[in-house]
Scaffold this motif. Structure first.
Motif, PDB file in Angstrom:
ATOM      1  N   PHE A   1      13.125 -14.184 -18.845  1.00 21.61           N
ATOM      2  CA  PHE A   1      12.521 -14.936 -17.746  1.00 21.61           C
ATOM      3  C   PHE A   1      13.589 -15.255 -16.704  1.00 21.61           C
ATOM      4  O   PHE A   1      14.590 -15.925 -17.007  1.00 21.61           O
ATOM      5  N   PHE A   2      13.397 -14.779 -15.468  1.00 20.24           N
ATOM      6  CA  PHE A   2      14.312 -15.079 -14.360  1.00 20.24           C
ATOM      7  C   PHE A   2      13.764 -16.281 -13.612  1.00 20.24           C
ATOM      8  O   PHE A   2      12.677 -16.224 -13.037  1.00 20.24           O
ATOM      9  N   ASP A   3      14.534 -17.398 -13.597  1.00 19.21           N
ATOM     10  CA  ASP A   3      14.057 -18.646 -12.997  1.00 19.21           C
ATOM     11  C   ASP A   3      14.423 -18.728 -11.523  1.00 19.21           C
ATOM     12  O   ASP A   3      13.547 -18.830 -10.665  1.00 19.21           O
ATOM     13  N   TRP A   4      15.715 -18.709 -11.191  1.00 19.26           N
ATOM     14  CA  TRP A   4      16.133 -18.807  -9.800  1.00 19.26           C
ATOM     15  C   TRP A   4      17.549 -18.273  -9.647  1.00 19.26           C
ATOM     16  O   TRP A   4      18.285 -18.104 -10.637  1.00 19.26           O
ATOM     17  N   LEU A   5      17.925 -18.024  -8.380  1.00 21.32           N
ATOM     18  CA  LEU A   5      19.282 -17.596  -8.016  1.00 21.32           C
ATOM     19  C   LEU A   5      19.648 -18.278  -6.718  1.00 21.32           C
ATOM     20  O   LEU A   5      18.845 -18.338  -5.785  1.00 21.32           O
ATOM     21  N   SER A   6      20.877 -18.829  -6.650  1.00 22.74           N
ATOM     22  CA  SER A   6      21.351 -19.497  -5.444  1.00 22.74           C
ATOM     23  C   SER A   6      22.873 -19.457  -5.427  1.00 22.74           C
ATOM     24  O   SER A   6      23.494 -18.808  -6.291  1.00 22.74           O
ATOM     25  N   ALA A   7      23.453 -20.119  -4.440  1.00 21.14           N
ATOM     26  CA  ALA A   7      24.904 -20.112  -4.265  1.00 21.14           C
ATOM     27  C   ALA A   7      25.398 -21.509  -3.959  1.00 21.14           C
ATOM     28  O   ALA A   7      24.622 -22.404  -3.592  1.00 21.14           O
ATOM     29  N   VAL A   8      26.714 -21.712  -4.086  1.00 25.16           N
ATOM     30  CA  VAL A   8      27.389 -22.972  -3.784  1.00 25.16           C
ATOM     31  C   VAL A   8      28.603 -22.650  -2.930  1.00 25.16           C
ATOM     32  O   VAL A   8      29.401 -21.759  -3.282  1.00 25.16           O
ATOM     33  N   ASP A   9      28.747 -23.350  -1.823  1.00 25.13           N
ATOM     34  CA  ASP A   9      29.900 -23.145  -0.933  1.00 25.13           C
ATOM     35  C   ASP A   9      31.101 -23.878  -1.515  1.00 25.13           C
ATOM     36  O   ASP A   9      31.128 -25.107  -1.580  1.00 25.13           O
TER      37      ASP A   9
ATOM     38  N   GLU B   1      16.726 -15.396   0.338  1.00 28.64           N
ATOM     39  CA  GLU B   1      17.032 -16.766   0.761  1.00 28.64           C
ATOM     40  C   GLU B   1      18.538 -17.025   0.749  1.00 28.64           C
ATOM     41  O   GLU B   1      19.082 -17.643   1.686  1.00 28.64           O
ATOM     42  N   THR B   2      19.239 -16.590  -0.294  1.00 30.27           N
ATOM     43  CA  THR B   2      20.684 -16.801  -0.374  1.00 30.27           C
ATOM     44  C   THR B   2      21.410 -16.041   0.735  1.00 30.27           C
ATOM     45  O   THR B   2      22.390 -16.543   1.312  1.00 30.27           O
ATOM     46  N   HIS B   3      20.937 -14.848   1.047  1.00 31.81           N
ATOM     47  CA  HIS B   3      21.541 -14.089   2.149  1.00 31.81           C
ATOM     48  C   HIS B   3      21.353 -14.810   3.473  1.00 31.81           C
ATOM     49  O   HIS B   3      22.249 -14.841   4.316  1.00 31.81           O
ATOM     50  N   GLU B   4      20.194 -15.433   3.661  1.00 30.70           N
ATOM     51  CA  GLU B   4      19.895 -16.104   4.918  1.00 30.70           C
ATOM     52  C   GLU B   4      20.644 -17.424   5.058  1.00 30.70           C
ATOM     53  O   GLU B   4      21.112 -17.759   6.155  1.00 30.70           O
TER      54      GLU B   4
END
Length: 354
Positions: free
Chosen positions: A48-56, A108-111
């Motif tokens: 199950f893939f929940d989410w992907l994001s980034a941190v500066d 979304e992360t790219h944007e």
């Protein structure tokens, strides 16, 4: 499999694991990102893939995190897979081939962060309007809305429709510039008066108060502040009493004493000799009260008081009422008169036959 080390070993020998706040996180190199995702899906069973994001992370680059899970009895297993990419030319291979649900999150992360995902089928604008410049979730991005228009809510004087009162100086959050240095009002606002430093405020207060200034100067030089001449320094302890009490003791001392009486301090009123110092306790009363009291006759011994009974409005048995007035509740009533009357009645019936 419950420990971070076991999870890291199952992902690959180049992975490291740690646990914080009940979540296991496995860090992998950026070049092993797709391989780590594949191992998490096939070896660990995290389908199950929940989410992907980034941190500066500023100078350290961007941390890209993917949250994976496995729904199985008796509960759900969670894992955060993390990697780091450099700030300049940030790019990471797309995970769409491993988890199809990563397509939306990578857009979304790219944007928002400006991270490129090579291999993504459609890396187009998702949330921002066409022609928008910059990446809003980067920490160096300027939040122009806080400068270009009033902030709603009117939580502080001077904000929004608060009546045009004077504005207090506010702490600018990260990414919000000074409106007098950036934006449509640049150079048109008066400078905000800075609060003086703590040392400057103390110096100003000392200049306004000569006595305080002298004391501060004396303290700065290491010397003790001067004592006023009309207020001598106290040299007596608490047990010895004040200077006025010492003067009273000196007046009460008999003339035959060898030690001379200590003179009263200058400016302190002397205590009258016809009013000696009080040596009686509060329960004994004052000297005048004792002189006015006449010797009273000895009081008769008081009868022993009955034990107090508890009284309560909500418990009637605490306030019992005797059955016969004038008799204690534990004593039997006197029935002698009743017996004599019954005997006389019986004798009359035997004598006259009536």
């Amino acid at each position: 499999m419950t420990t971070p080390e076991q999870y890291a070993a199952s992902v690959g020998e180049w992975a490291t694991g740690a646990e914080a706040y009940g979540l296991i996180t496995v860090d992998v190199p950026a070049e092993r990102w797709i391989e780590a995702l594949t191992s998490a899906r096939d070896v660990l069973g995290l389908g199950f893939f929940d989410w992907l994001s980034a941190v500066d992370e500023l100078a350290e680059g961007f941390s890209v995190v993917a949250h994976l899970a496995a729904v199985e009895a008796p509960g759900v297993r969670h894992l955060a897979l993390r990697t780091r990419v450099p700030r300049d030319g940030a790019a990471l291979p797309s995970a769409v081939a491993v988890y199809a649900g990563a397509a939306w999150h990578e857009r979304e992360t790219h944007e928002m962060f400006g991270i490129d995902f090579p291999g993504h089928p459609y890396l187009a604008t998702l949330l921002l309007p066409d022609g928008f410049e910059g990446h809003p979730l980067r920490k160096e991005f300027v939040l122009a809305a806080r400068v270009a228009k009033d902030w709603p809510g009117a939580k502080e004087p001077g904000e929004s429709d608060h009546g045009g009162g004077p504005a207090r100086r506010k702490m600018q959050p990260a990414g919000v510039p000074d409106p007098n240095e950036w934006g449509p009002l640049k150079g048109t606002l008066p400078p905000v008066a800075e609060r003086p430093a703590r040392g400057a405020r103390a110096a100003g207060a000392a200049a306004r108060t000569p006595r305080a200034g002298a004391a501060a100067a004396a303290g700065a030089e290491g010397a003790a502040p001067a004592v006023r001449a009309d207020r001598p320094r106290r040299t007596r302890s608490v047990s010895e009493g004040s200077a006025s009490q010492g003067a009273a003791e000196a007046l009460d001392t008999p003339a035959t004493s060898e030690a001379p009486a200590a003179p009263a301090a200058e400016g302190v009123p002397a205590v009258r000799a016809d009013r000696p110092r009080r040596t009686r306790s509060v329960s004994e009363g004052s000297v005048s009260q004792t002189a006015d009291e006449a010797p009273a006759a000895p009081a008769a011994p008081a009868a022993p008081a009955a034990p107090a009974r508890p009284r309560s409005s909500d418990a009637p048995w605490h306030n019992p009422v005797p059955a016969h007035d004038g008799k204690p509740s534990g004593e039997e009533p006197d029935r002698t008169a009743e017996k004599d009357e019954n005997s006389a009645g019986a004798a009359d019936q035997d004598g006259d036959g009536t």
